[in-house]
Write a protein that holds these residues in place. Structure first.
Motif, PDB file in Angstrom:
ATOM      1  N   GLU A  53     -24.911  17.867 -14.389  1.00  0.00           N
ATOM      2  CA  GLU A  53     -25.484  19.383 -14.274  1.00  0.00           C
ATOM      3  C   GLU A  53     -27.543  19.565 -13.718  1.00  0.00           C
ATOM      4  O   GLU A  53     -27.382  20.235 -12.932  1.00  0.00           O
ATOM      5  CB  GLU A  53     -25.402  19.895 -14.953  1.00  0.00           C
ATOM      6  CG  GLU A  53     -25.638  21.436 -15.517  1.00  0.00           C
ATOM      7  CD  GLU A  53     -25.349  22.053 -16.673  1.00  0.00           C
ATOM      8  OE1 GLU A  53     -26.154  23.319 -17.147  1.00  0.00           O
ATOM      9  OE2 GLU A  53     -24.845  21.312 -18.177  1.00  0.00           O
ATOM     10  N   LEU A  54     -28.079  18.365 -14.193  1.00  0.00           N
ATOM     11  CA  LEU A  54     -29.221  18.193 -13.947  1.00  0.00           C
ATOM     12  C   LEU A  54     -30.095  17.754 -12.465  1.00  0.00           C
ATOM     13  O   LEU A  54     -30.283  18.668 -11.563  1.00  0.00           O
ATOM     14  CB  LEU A  54     -30.312  17.615 -15.355  1.00  0.00           C
ATOM     15  CG  LEU A  54     -31.732  16.892 -14.575  1.00  0.00           C
ATOM     16  CD1 LEU A  54     -32.246  18.169 -14.447  1.00  0.00           C
ATOM     17  CD2 LEU A  54     -31.970  16.526 -14.919  1.00  0.00           C
ATOM     18  N   GLU A  55     -29.062  17.419 -12.109  1.00  0.00           N
ATOM     19  CA  GLU A  55     -29.217  16.889 -10.760  1.00  0.00           C
ATOM     20  C   GLU A  55     -28.734  17.824  -9.279  1.00  0.00           C
ATOM     21  O   GLU A  55     -29.173  17.594  -8.327  1.00  0.00           O
ATOM     22  CB  GLU A  55     -27.877  15.259 -10.112  1.00  0.00           C
ATOM     23  CG  GLU A  55     -28.116  13.740 -11.308  1.00  0.00           C
ATOM     24  CD  GLU A  55     -27.795  13.081 -10.748  1.00  0.00           C
ATOM     25  OE1 GLU A  55     -26.563  13.499  -9.966  1.00  0.00           O
ATOM     26  OE2 GLU A  55     -28.214  11.869 -11.233  1.00  0.00           O
ATOM     27  N   THR A  56     -27.710  18.835 -10.350  1.00  0.00           N
ATOM     28  CA  THR A  56     -27.099  19.562  -9.121  1.00  0.00           C
ATOM     29  C   THR A  56     -28.603  20.863  -9.381  1.00  0.00           C
ATOM     30  O   THR A  56     -28.881  21.076  -7.587  1.00  0.00           O
ATOM     31  CB  THR A  56     -25.768  19.859  -9.530  1.00  0.00           C
ATOM     32  OG1 THR A  56     -24.432  19.204 -10.001  1.00  0.00           O
ATOM     33  CG2 THR A  56     -25.469  21.221  -9.033  1.00  0.00           C
ATOM     34  N   TYR A  57     -29.350  21.027 -10.454  1.00  0.00           N
ATOM     35  CA  TYR A  57     -30.227  21.718 -10.424  1.00  0.00           C
ATOM     36  C   TYR A  57     -31.649  21.543  -9.684  1.00  0.00           C
ATOM     37  O   TYR A  57     -31.591  21.843  -8.567  1.00  0.00           O
ATOM     38  CB  TYR A  57     -30.476  22.345 -11.720  1.00  0.00           C
ATOM     39  CG  TYR A  57     -31.355  23.230 -11.583  1.00  0.00           C
ATOM     40  CD1 TYR A  57     -31.357  24.894 -12.095  1.00  0.00           C
ATOM     41  CD2 TYR A  57     -32.300  23.025 -12.109  1.00  0.00           C
ATOM     42  CE1 TYR A  57     -32.446  25.740 -12.142  1.00  0.00           C
ATOM     43  CE2 TYR A  57     -34.229  23.324 -12.196  1.00  0.00           C
ATOM     44  CZ  TYR A  57     -33.662  25.452 -12.654  1.00  0.00           C
ATOM     45  OH  TYR A  57     -34.557  25.930 -12.433  1.00  0.00           O
ATOM     46  N   VAL A  58     -31.679  20.007  -9.975  1.00  0.00           N
ATOM     47  CA  VAL A  58     -32.800  19.827  -9.405  1.00  0.00           C
ATOM     48  C   VAL A  58     -32.456  19.641  -7.570  1.00  0.00           C
ATOM     49  O   VAL A  58     -33.217  19.873  -6.908  1.00  0.00           O
ATOM     50  CB  VAL A  58     -33.415  18.271  -9.655  1.00  0.00           C
ATOM     51  CG1 VAL A  58     -34.609  17.593  -8.706  1.00  0.00           C
ATOM     52  CG2 VAL A  58     -33.559  18.502 -10.927  1.00  0.00           C
ATOM     53  N   GLY A  59     -31.501  18.938  -7.100  1.00  0.00           N
ATOM     54  CA  GLY A  59     -31.601  19.044  -5.786  1.00  0.00           C
ATOM     55  C   GLY A  59     -31.703  18.356  -5.527  1.00  0.00           C
ATOM     56  O   GLY A  59     -32.051  17.211  -5.574  1.00  0.00           O
ATOM     57  N   ASN A  60     -32.973  18.518  -3.589  1.00  0.00           N
ATOM     58  CA  ASN A  60     -33.476  17.810  -3.272  1.00  0.00           C
ATOM     59  C   ASN A  60     -35.191  18.553  -3.262  1.00  0.00           C
ATOM     60  O   ASN A  60     -35.988  17.817  -2.528  1.00  0.00           O
ATOM     61  CB  ASN A  60     -33.219  17.902  -1.215  1.00  0.00           C
ATOM     62  CG  ASN A  60     -31.546  16.934  -0.876  1.00  0.00           C
ATOM     63  OD1 ASN A  60     -31.284  16.282  -1.457  1.00  0.00           O
ATOM     64  ND2 ASN A  60     -31.796  17.915  -0.078  1.00  0.00           N
ATOM     65  N   LYS A  61     -34.997  18.798  -4.028  1.00  0.00           N
ATOM     66  CA  LYS A  61     -36.029  19.420  -4.348  1.00  0.00           C
ATOM     67  C   LYS A  61     -37.488  18.515  -4.747  1.00  0.00           C
ATOM     68  O   LYS A  61     -37.122  18.223  -6.464  1.00  0.00           O
ATOM     69  CB  LYS A  61     -36.471  21.647  -5.009  1.00  0.00           C
ATOM     70  CG  LYS A  61     -36.534  22.487  -4.718  1.00  0.00           C
ATOM     71  CD  LYS A  61     -35.747  23.026  -5.923  1.00  0.00           C
ATOM     72  CE  LYS A  61     -34.248  23.022  -6.129  1.00  0.00           C
ATOM     73  NZ  LYS A  61     -34.524  24.040  -7.266  1.00  0.00           N
TER      74      LYS A  61
END
Length: 464
Positions: free
Chosen positions: A427-435
């Motif tokens: 869930e954290l990785e999805t929220y951060v993405g490539n930003k």
């Protein structure tokens, strides 16, 4: 000579009996909670005998959480056994709002006891100590500011006019039935609660010398520094100001504002929806201050605890300063207004060292309003916080009483910071993405599985 078959059978039965007793004693040693040991001994005569054969004393006990109800039968939650039990409260506590506790089975109630007053009761012996229902008229706010912002201690002289008092939270220096017991109470006032003190051993008829702290008091704790024999209470405000209040005699109190230096803070600015509440805890001869960070929604008035940080007061005589602790060691903290405690965890405890248990008392002034207006109390923000890696799990014993684990993450992006809760790393990785976001995991939090709201008062920790 070969013994008769009956004698051989009796000897075999005796050996089996002794082996079974040894097994029961071994089982008993694995039960850290005294309530579980009491249930063990009540099974039958044989089990009671096994309980008497155990030489090992029970380990140090951790507090229970009492969930009051509208009847004498209330629920208590044991941290050590991770189970709930029923307890029958004294008549004076049925429907009452619990506002404080003290080690030795003492709890304080206010506002809704049958007599309409305030009382401290020992849950084991049922001994009752009345608390004052009246307080003397407070000093003017202007005069209080002058006294509290002075360089040194200033006396506050009590005045004669009296009025009713609604206690929000109360702290004791000793057991309430002790002749040396002094009590300090945070009284009514949502934005600027006042503080009042009394010497219970002198059988006072009122709370003496109430005054208003300009910034608003959030917690009070009794603490003796450097062999000081005068009863002293430490007060923390919502702007991190630290005060010390001490009785001179039964008519005067000295109040002193401490100058405390803060370390460089890695959280200089908080997100717009994140706020801070504070607690004071005495542990290992030091004064701790715990900051509780929570999000608040103005639309529906709900809040959610997200993070805790612990600071220790250094150089307690000169050049006071707060030092943030990276670890609590083998301790666990139990936070409650005016009743916070630190405990050393037993050797066989499954509680993770450094755990911080908390109740839903951020807006503890609402408990007074709820008593008067018959509103509902919130119970949706209670649980445990601990520093941990996301992959580690909480002991299995607590799985049915605590909700799913969330972990707390700091997110820094373009000079702005967010504090957010995530269920898992995906869930954290999805929220951060490539930003390009800096991510730092601060700890984990789990909440109690209790009803979100009830007309019964909020719980409190009960120390044996």
């Amino acid at each position: 000579m070969v013994p008769p078959p009956a004698a051989v059978a009796r000897r075999s039965l005796s050996l089996d009996h002794e082996m079974f007793l040894d097994f029961l004693v071994l089982v008993l040693s694995c039960l850290p909670c005294i309530a579980d040991r009491g249930s063990f001994a009540s099974v039958c005569t044989l089990w009671r005998r096994a309980a008497g054969l155990s030489d090992a004393p029970p380990p140090a006990q951790l507090p229970w959480a009492i969930f009051p109800s509208a009847t004498a039968a209330s629920t208590v939650f044991s941290i050590l056994s991770a189970s709930t039990r029923r307890i029958y409260l004294p008549t004076e506590l049925v429907g009452a709002r619990l506002c404080g506790s003290h080690p030795g089975a003492w709890v304080a109630a206010t506002g809704h006891v049958p007599s309409g007053g305030n009382v401290a009761i020992n849950l084991l012996s049922r001994e009752m100590v009345p608390l004052p229902n009246k307080k003397l008229a407070p000093l003017s706010r202007r005069r209080a500011i002058q006294l509290l912002e002075g360089e040194g201690p200033e006396p506050l002289i009590r005045q004669r006019a009296e009025k009713d008092v609604a206690v929000r939270a109360i702290a004791f220096s000793d057991a309430p039935n002790s002749p040396d017991c002094v009590a300090a109470a945070i009284t009514e006032g949502v934005y600027q609660p006042s503080v009042a003190m009394c010497w219970l051993g002198a059988q006072p008829q009122h709370w003496a010398v109430p005054w208003t702290i300009p910034a608003g008091v959030q917690d009070v704790v009794y603490f003796e520094v450097g062999g000081n024999l005068k009863p002293s209470f430490y007060l923390i405000t919502n702007w991190d100001a630290l005060f010390v209040a001490s009785f001179v005699d039964d008519t005067q109190i000295l109040v002193h504002k401490c100058r405390v230096q803060w370390p460089t803070d890695d959280m200089p600015t908080l997100p717009a929806n994140v706020y801070t509440s504070r607690y004071l805890v005495v542990s290992r001869g030091h004064l701790l201050m715990v900051r509780r960070y929570y999000s608040y929604s103005k639309s529906d008035g709900t809040h959610q605890t997200m993070l805790f940080r612990v600071f220790e007061l250094q150089n307690q005589t000169l050049d006071l300063s707060w030092l943030e602790l990276d670890s609590l060691g083998s301790r666990a903290l139990f936070l409650a207004r005016c009743s916070s405690r630190a405990f050393e965890l037993p050797a066989n405890s499954e509680i993770k060292p450094g755990s911080i248990f908390f109740l839903d008392d951020i807006t503890f002034g609402e408990s007074v309003a709820a008593t008067k207006n018959d509103n509902q109390y919130n119970r949706n923000d209670m649980g445990v916080y601990y520093k941990d890696e996301p992959g580690l799990t909480w002991p299995h014993l607590c799985s049915n009483l605590f909700g799913a684990k969330n972990f707390v993450a700091f997110l820094k992006h373009e000079g702005k910071m967010e504090i957010m809760l995530f269920d898992n790393l995906q869930e954290l990785e999805t929220y951060v993405g490539n930003k390009p976001i800096e991510v730092e995991i601060k700890g984990c939090i789990r909440r109690f599985n209790w009803e979100q709201a009830t007309k019964c008062p909020t719980p409190i920790w009960f120390a044996h």
